[in-house]
Write a protein that holds these residues in place. Sequence first.
Motif, short mmCIF file in Angstrom:
data_model
loop_
_atom_site.label_atom_id
_atom_site.label_comp_id
_atom_site.label_asym_id
_atom_site.label_seq_id
_atom_site.Cartn_x
_atom_site.Cartn_y
_atom_site.Cartn_z
N ALA A 16 34.51 48.00 33.08
CA ALA A 16 35.28 47.70 31.88
C ALA A 16 35.79 46.26 31.96
CB ALA A 16 36.45 48.67 31.75
N ASP A 17 36.07 45.66 30.80
CA ASP A 17 36.53 44.27 30.75
C ASP A 17 37.83 44.08 31.52
OD1 ASP A 17 34.37 43.48 29.26
OD2 ASP A 17 35.38 43.77 27.33
N ASN A 18 38.74 45.06 31.46
CA ASN A 18 40.00 44.91 32.18
C ASN A 18 39.78 44.96 33.70
OD1 ASN A 18 39.48 47.66 32.35
ND2 ASN A 18 41.65 48.22 32.19
N GLU A 19 38.76 45.71 34.17
CA GLU A 19 38.47 45.74 35.60
C GLU A 19 37.98 44.38 36.09
OE1 GLU A 19 37.15 50.31 36.52
OE2 GLU A 19 35.68 49.00 35.58
N ILE A 20 37.16 43.73 35.28
CA ILE A 20 36.66 42.41 35.64
C ILE A 20 37.80 41.40 35.67
CG2 ILE A 20 35.18 40.50 34.88
CD1 ILE A 20 33.22 42.64 33.89
N HIS A 59 41.65 38.05 38.70
CA HIS A 59 43.06 37.75 38.99
C HIS A 59 43.36 37.94 40.48
CE1 HIS A 59 47.33 37.33 38.35
NE2 HIS A 59 47.54 38.51 38.93
N LEU A 60 42.86 39.01 41.06
CA LEU A 60 43.07 39.27 42.49
C LEU A 60 42.43 38.17 43.34
CD1 LEU A 60 44.11 41.18 44.71
CD2 LEU A 60 41.92 42.36 44.56
N ILE A 61 41.23 37.76 42.98
CA ILE A 61 40.55 36.69 43.72
C ILE A 61 41.36 35.39 43.63
CG2 ILE A 61 38.50 35.21 43.72
CD1 ILE A 61 36.92 37.75 42.88
N ASP A 62 41.84 35.07 42.44
CA ASP A 62 42.64 33.85 42.26
C ASP A 62 43.92 33.89 43.09
OD1 ASP A 62 40.77 32.79 40.57
OD2 ASP A 62 41.80 33.43 38.72
#
Length: 150
Positions: A78-82, A87-90
């Motif tokens: 889903a778009d929110n999962e991406i 965000h987590l990577i950043d």
Amino acid sequence: MSGLDDTATRGGTAAEEVDTAAGQPDAEPETVATYAGSGRKGLGLLRMRGEAIVLHAMRRPDEIRDPSELAPAATKPADNEISQAEHLIDRMTRDDLESPDFTNHRTDAVAKLVEARLDGRELPKTPEPATSPRTTDHAGHGPNGPEATP
């Protein structure tokens, strides 16, 4: 009931020899056998592998499944999962890895040893650590053996 079926239902093994070794001087003998296991009868091939007898179970066509049935279904995140993953990577990415805390002293010391060796100079002395590292063996004993473990 034939002799093969009768033996297999009693939990034993009955076999008939297969003439696969005909004309091959060093071939190991092979035997087709019925066997009973897990509450079912089966047909298999017995072979010698060194000192072991190996049973190759033969399957009937209805026992063989198409491996494509086992592949997981294709999914689209889903778009929110991406966006959460980005965000987590950043948040976890660090740009300040150039500090002295991240210097690899071992690589520097090995480079100095190699340079000295190539130039024919005396090898630099390795400083002794201020304290010796505490070691533990795989049995959980302390550095001085089992009697030193509290």
